[in-house]
Design a protein around this motif. Structure first.
Motif, PDB file in Angstrom:
ATOM      1  N   THR A 117       0.796  -1.191  -0.370  1.00  0.00           N
ATOM      2  CA  THR A 117      -0.233  -0.250  -0.542  1.00  0.00           C
ATOM      3  C   THR A 117       0.326   1.110   0.318  1.00  0.00           C
ATOM      4  OG1 THR A 117      -1.357  -1.378   1.404  1.00  0.00           O
ATOM      5  CG2 THR A 117      -2.460   0.830   1.049  1.00  0.00           C
ATOM      6  N   TYR A 118       2.074   1.042   1.208  1.00  0.00           N
ATOM      7  CA  TYR A 118       2.369   2.272   1.487  1.00  0.00           C
ATOM      8  C   TYR A 118       4.066   2.186   0.181  1.00  0.00           C
ATOM      9  CZ  TYR A 118      -0.872   3.210   4.101  1.00  0.00           C
ATOM     10  OH  TYR A 118      -2.407   3.283   4.841  1.00  0.00           O
ATOM     11  N   ASP A 119       4.933   3.850  -0.087  1.00  0.00           N
ATOM     12  CA  ASP A 119       6.231   3.228  -0.363  1.00  0.00           C
ATOM     13  C   ASP A 119       6.793   4.090   1.090  1.00  0.00           C
ATOM     14  OD1 ASP A 119       8.335   3.983  -2.016  1.00  0.00           O
ATOM     15  OD2 ASP A 119       7.889   5.670  -2.762  1.00  0.00           O
ATOM     16  N   ILE A 120       7.332   2.550   1.641  1.00  0.00           N
ATOM     17  CA  ILE A 120       8.009   2.904   2.712  1.00  0.00           C
ATOM     18  C   ILE A 120       8.745   1.930   3.569  1.00  0.00           C
ATOM     19  CG2 ILE A 120       6.287   1.883   4.183  1.00  0.00           C
ATOM     20  CD1 ILE A 120       6.870   3.896   6.297  1.00  0.00           C
ATOM     21  N   LYS A 121       9.841   2.281   3.879  1.00  0.00           N
ATOM     22  CA  LYS A 121      10.680   1.329   3.910  1.00  0.00           C
ATOM     23  C   LYS A 121      10.218   0.551   5.223  1.00  0.00           C
ATOM     24  CE  LYS A 121      14.067   2.096   0.920  1.00  0.00           C
ATOM     25  NZ  LYS A 121      14.896   1.059  -0.119  1.00  0.00           N
ATOM     26  N   VAL A 122      10.349  -1.077   5.881  1.00  0.00           N
ATOM     27  CA  VAL A 122      10.219  -1.541   7.134  1.00  0.00           C
ATOM     28  C   VAL A 122      11.621  -1.891   7.825  1.00  0.00           C
ATOM     29  CG1 VAL A 122       8.396  -2.801   7.505  1.00  0.00           C
ATOM     30  CG2 VAL A 122       7.725  -1.626   5.605  1.00  0.00           C
ATOM     31  N   GLY A 123      11.513  -1.681   8.935  1.00  0.00           N
ATOM     32  CA  GLY A 123      12.444  -2.743   9.313  1.00  0.00           C
ATOM     33  C   GLY A 123      11.582  -3.882  10.032  1.00  0.00           C
ATOM     34  N   VAL A 124      12.049  -4.735  10.199  1.00  0.00           N
ATOM     35  CA  VAL A 124      11.164  -5.842  11.324  1.00  0.00           C
ATOM     36  C   VAL A 124      11.632  -5.844  12.754  1.00  0.00           C
ATOM     37  CG1 VAL A 124      10.459  -8.563  11.795  1.00  0.00           C
ATOM     38  CG2 VAL A 124       9.746  -6.975   9.585  1.00  0.00           C
ATOM     39  N   LEU A 125      11.598  -6.101  14.054  1.00  0.00           N
ATOM     40  CA  LEU A 125      13.006  -6.498  14.891  1.00  0.00           C
ATOM     41  C   LEU A 125      11.484  -7.592  15.975  1.00  0.00           C
ATOM     42  CD1 LEU A 125      14.176  -5.877  17.116  1.00  0.00           C
ATOM     43  CD2 LEU A 125      13.466  -4.224  18.158  1.00  0.00           C
ATOM     44  N   ASN A 151      13.025 -16.397   2.073  1.00  0.00           N
ATOM     45  CA  ASN A 151      13.285 -15.523   0.918  1.00  0.00           C
ATOM     46  C   ASN A 151      12.276 -14.495   0.595  1.00  0.00           C
ATOM     47  OD1 ASN A 151      16.102 -16.121   0.948  1.00  0.00           O
ATOM     48  ND2 ASN A 151      15.959 -17.637  -1.302  1.00  0.00           N
ATOM     49  N   LYS A 152      11.086 -14.946   0.040  1.00  0.00           N
ATOM     50  CA  LYS A 152      10.075 -14.472   0.254  1.00  0.00           C
ATOM     51  C   LYS A 152       9.785 -13.183   1.427  1.00  0.00           C
ATOM     52  CE  LYS A 152       5.854 -15.484  -0.420  1.00  0.00           C
ATOM     53  NZ  LYS A 152       4.404 -16.146  -0.345  1.00  0.00           N
ATOM     54  N   PHE A 153      10.072 -13.038   2.316  1.00  0.00           N
ATOM     55  CA  PHE A 153      10.278 -12.585   2.729  1.00  0.00           C
ATOM     56  C   PHE A 153      11.172 -11.134   3.392  1.00  0.00           C
ATOM     57  CE2 PHE A 153      10.067 -10.286   7.781  1.00  0.00           C
ATOM     58  CZ  PHE A 153       8.474  -9.393   7.384  1.00  0.00           C
ATOM     59  N   LEU A 154      12.233 -11.836   3.205  1.00  0.00           N
ATOM     60  CA  LEU A 154      13.205 -11.032   3.074  1.00  0.00           C
ATOM     61  C   LEU A 154      13.851 -10.183   1.862  1.00  0.00           C
ATOM     62  CD1 LEU A 154      16.046 -13.788   4.871  1.00  0.00           C
ATOM     63  CD2 LEU A 154      14.725 -12.018   5.797  1.00  0.00           C
ATOM     64  N   GLU A 155      12.841 -10.584   0.747  1.00  0.00           N
ATOM     65  CA  GLU A 155      12.767  -9.782  -0.320  1.00  0.00           C
ATOM     66  C   GLU A 155      11.823  -9.013  -0.247  1.00  0.00           C
ATOM     67  OE1 GLU A 155      13.321 -12.880  -3.658  1.00  0.00           O
ATOM     68  OE2 GLU A 155      14.990 -13.408  -2.939  1.00  0.00           O
ATOM     69  N   LEU A 156      10.954  -9.045   0.501  1.00  0.00           N
ATOM     70  CA  LEU A 156       9.646  -8.440   0.401  1.00  0.00           C
ATOM     71  C   LEU A 156      10.001  -6.765   1.640  1.00  0.00           C
ATOM     72  CD1 LEU A 156       6.612  -7.966   0.709  1.00  0.00           C
ATOM     73  CD2 LEU A 156       6.180  -8.859   2.302  1.00  0.00           C
ATOM     74  N   VAL A 157      10.387  -6.781   3.465  1.00  0.00           N
ATOM     75  CA  VAL A 157      10.504  -6.112   4.062  1.00  0.00           C
ATOM     76  C   VAL A 157      12.211  -5.996   3.374  1.00  0.00           C
ATOM     77  CG1 VAL A 157       8.585  -6.580   5.240  1.00  0.00           C
ATOM     78  CG2 VAL A 157      11.575  -7.996   5.857  1.00  0.00           C
ATOM     79  N   ASP A 158      12.807  -4.655   4.261  1.00  0.00           N
ATOM     80  CA  ASP A 158      14.023  -3.889   4.444  1.00  0.00           C
ATOM     81  C   ASP A 158      15.178  -4.712   5.548  1.00  0.00           C
ATOM     82  OD1 ASP A 158      13.621  -1.906   2.295  1.00  0.00           O
ATOM     83  OD2 ASP A 158      11.918  -1.975   2.919  1.00  0.00           O
ATOM     84  N   SER A 159      14.967  -5.027   6.318  1.00  0.00           N
ATOM     85  CA  SER A 159      15.808  -5.534   7.211  1.00  0.00           C
ATOM     86  C   SER A 159      14.539  -6.531   7.826  1.00  0.00           C
ATOM     87  CB  SER A 159      16.589  -5.012   7.696  1.00  0.00           C
ATOM     88  OG  SER A 159      15.535  -3.985   9.179  1.00  0.00           O
ATOM     89  N   VAL A 160      15.021  -7.551   8.622  1.00  0.00           N
ATOM     90  CA  VAL A 160      14.973  -8.099  10.082  1.00  0.00           C
ATOM     91  C   VAL A 160      16.231  -8.960  11.109  1.00  0.00           C
ATOM     92  CG1 VAL A 160      13.761 -10.213  10.767  1.00  0.00           C
ATOM     93  CG2 VAL A 160      13.084 -10.118   8.271  1.00  0.00           C
ATOM     94  N   THR A 161      15.730  -8.018  12.168  1.00  0.00           N
ATOM     95  CA  THR A 161      16.225  -8.598  13.201  1.00  0.00           C
ATOM     96  C   THR A 161      15.697  -9.566  14.025  1.00  0.00           C
ATOM     97  OG1 THR A 161      17.462  -5.915  12.921  1.00  0.00           O
ATOM     98  CG2 THR A 161      17.724  -6.994  15.267  1.00  0.00           C
ATOM     99  N   VAL A 162      15.978  -9.682  14.900  1.00  0.00           N
ATOM    100  CA  VAL A 162      15.985 -10.741  16.219  1.00  0.00           C
ATOM    101  C   VAL A 162      16.585 -10.584  17.657  1.00  0.00           C
ATOM    102  CG1 VAL A 162      15.086 -13.067  16.923  1.00  0.00           C
ATOM    103  CG2 VAL A 162      15.509 -12.517  15.065  1.00  0.00           C
ATOM    104  N   ALA A 163      15.651 -10.849  18.551  1.00  0.00           N
ATOM    105  CA  ALA A 163      16.226 -10.205  19.580  1.00  0.00           C
ATOM    106  C   ALA A 163      16.157 -11.335  21.211  1.00  0.00           C
ATOM    107  CB  ALA A 163      15.725  -8.605  21.044  1.00  0.00           C
TER     108      ALA A 163
END
Ligand SMILES: Nc1nc2c(ncn2[C@@H]2O[C@H](COP(=O)(O)OP(=O)(O)OP(=O)(O)O)[C@@H](O)[C@H]2O)c(=O)[nH]1
Ligand SMILES: [Mg+2]
Length: 368
Positions: A117-125, A151-163
């Motif tokens: 929907t939006y032109d926005i960078k998305v990082g996931v924590l 790969n599908k998800f890692l290509e969709l969003v801009d970063s993923v981090t896990v704590a």
């Protein structure tokens, strides 16, 4: 990164609490709270009517990720009109636990809707449960981590981090949340004014926004006797999950105090694009290695699988009355099978037992 361009989105209880912590530490950030229950968010200080969204007709999911997925699918039009109010932001940080229902169950679909929907960078924590938590939390985490690492998800969003909650003994959430918020905030503001090798906002934006893949955050300790020892200590105490040896990245940034030799540290890192590096003379606490575009640290998925398998084998044994000191799954299976064929019970009882075992094994998604 310009903090006032960042929208922090809490999904579910844990995500909302950490989002609230981000706002407390960095007043320039804008938080929004998305959940299936009002009650879950009573301890969030910065929540207001305009920045919260409760899925229509929901009252918690009871750690049911499928129910949570239904919430977000059915409520998409309301969710979008809520998100429209925040469409000016350039970067979104989505925070959620992996072990609960609402946050974990809506995380990937939420990111998909936002990216569509939006032109926005998305990082996931995302927040991994401690391996001592209940089975349902670990099951949810395993399912969700499989999605996040695809790969599908890692290509969709801009970063993923896990704590990792398991890094703090006793599971004190307030303490864990402070560590997560402090470390991630430091990463977001890792610029330096050093004359020789300055790291500015655009450099840092590249690390966060120009890489697809896993974002490794490694706060560094005071320099130990050698760089190897310093890295060992850093990894041991790190609340953020990183690849244990592999230091490959796209864009990365290292900011260390003057005890460290920047060239020596940089020589251990293999960056495809650029590694920004600087000493920070002003703030000796800014000691950090930040690597964007890393491969996903699959060890955590294997750890979860192993823990679930071990628990499952114990459960099967308990049912059969076996007592085994060993924890090797194949050994256990052999013992169980030979006990079934050797004991003198009637064939039908054995068959019933075998069926039960197979059913348990199937239920637990175990592939021997
Ligand atoms: N670090 C941290 N972890 C938390 C916190 N609260 C819950 N958790 C973790 O999150 C998991 C539970 O997820 P929640 O975020 O409470 O669940 P939810 O997304 O609200 O989903 P529901 O099951 O629908 O309530 C637990 O297994 C913990 O691992 C918190 O404040 N901090
Ligand atoms: Mg909840």
């Amino acid at each position: 990164m310009e903090l006032n361009n960042i929208l922090v989105v809490g999904l579910g209880q844990c995500g909302c609490r950490i989002t609230d912590g981000f706002k407390s530490l960095n007043p320039e950030l804008t938080p929004i709270y998305i959940n299936s229950s009002e009650y879950d968010m009573l301890d969030c200080k910065h929540i207001r009517d305009y920045n919260k969204h409760i899925f229509n007709g929901a009252d918690g999911s009871g750690k049911d990720i499928n129910k949570a997925l239904e919430f977000i699918i059915e409520d998409k039009p309301r969710l979008l009109s809520f998100l429209d109010k925040f469409s000016q932001f350039k970067y979104m940080l989505v925070v959620s636990s992996l072990g609960g229902g609402t946050g974990a169950g809506t995380l990937t679909e939420f990111c998909r809707i936002v990216k569509e929907t939006y032109d926005i960078k998305v990082g996931v924590l995302s927040i991994m449960p401690s391996l001592t938590e209940d089975k349902l939390s670990l099951d949810n985490a395993l399912t969700t981590l499989k999605e996040l690492s695809s790969n599908k998800f890692l290509e969709l969003v801009d970063s993923v981090t896990v704590a990792n909650n398991g890094k703090v003994k006793g599971g004190n959430y307030a303490k864990i949340n402070r560590q997560i918020v402090k470390g991630f905030s430091q990463a977001l503001t890792l610029t330096t004014d050093s004359r020789e090798e300055r790291i500015d906002t655009s450099d840092l934006s590249k690390v966060f926004l120009n890489n697809k893949g896993y974002l490794s955050i490694l706060p560094m300790p005071e320099y130990c006797d050698s760089i190897e020892e310093s890295l060992l200590e850093a990894r041991e105490n790190n609340i953020f999950v990183c690849n244990s040896e592999d230091m490959e990245c796209g864009y990365g940034a290292i900011v260390l105090n003057e005890e460290y030799n920047l060239k020596e540290v940089a020589s251990l890192i293999n960056s495809d694009e650029t590694l920004f590096k600087s000493h920070d003379k002003e703030d000796p606490n800014k000691n950090m290695i930040l690597l964007g575009g890393c491969s996903f640290p699959r060890d955590i998925i294997n750890d979860l699988r192993t823990e679930l398998r071990t628990r499952n084998a114990k459960k099967v044994e308990r049912k059969l009355g076996l007592d085994d000191e060993e924890f090797d799954i194949d050994e256990r299976k052999k013992k169980i099978m030979s006990s079934l064929s050797e004991n003198g019970n009637s064939i039908s009882r054995n068959r019933r037992r075998t069926n039960n075992i197979n059913k348990i094994l199937d239920d637990e998604d175990i592939d021997f």
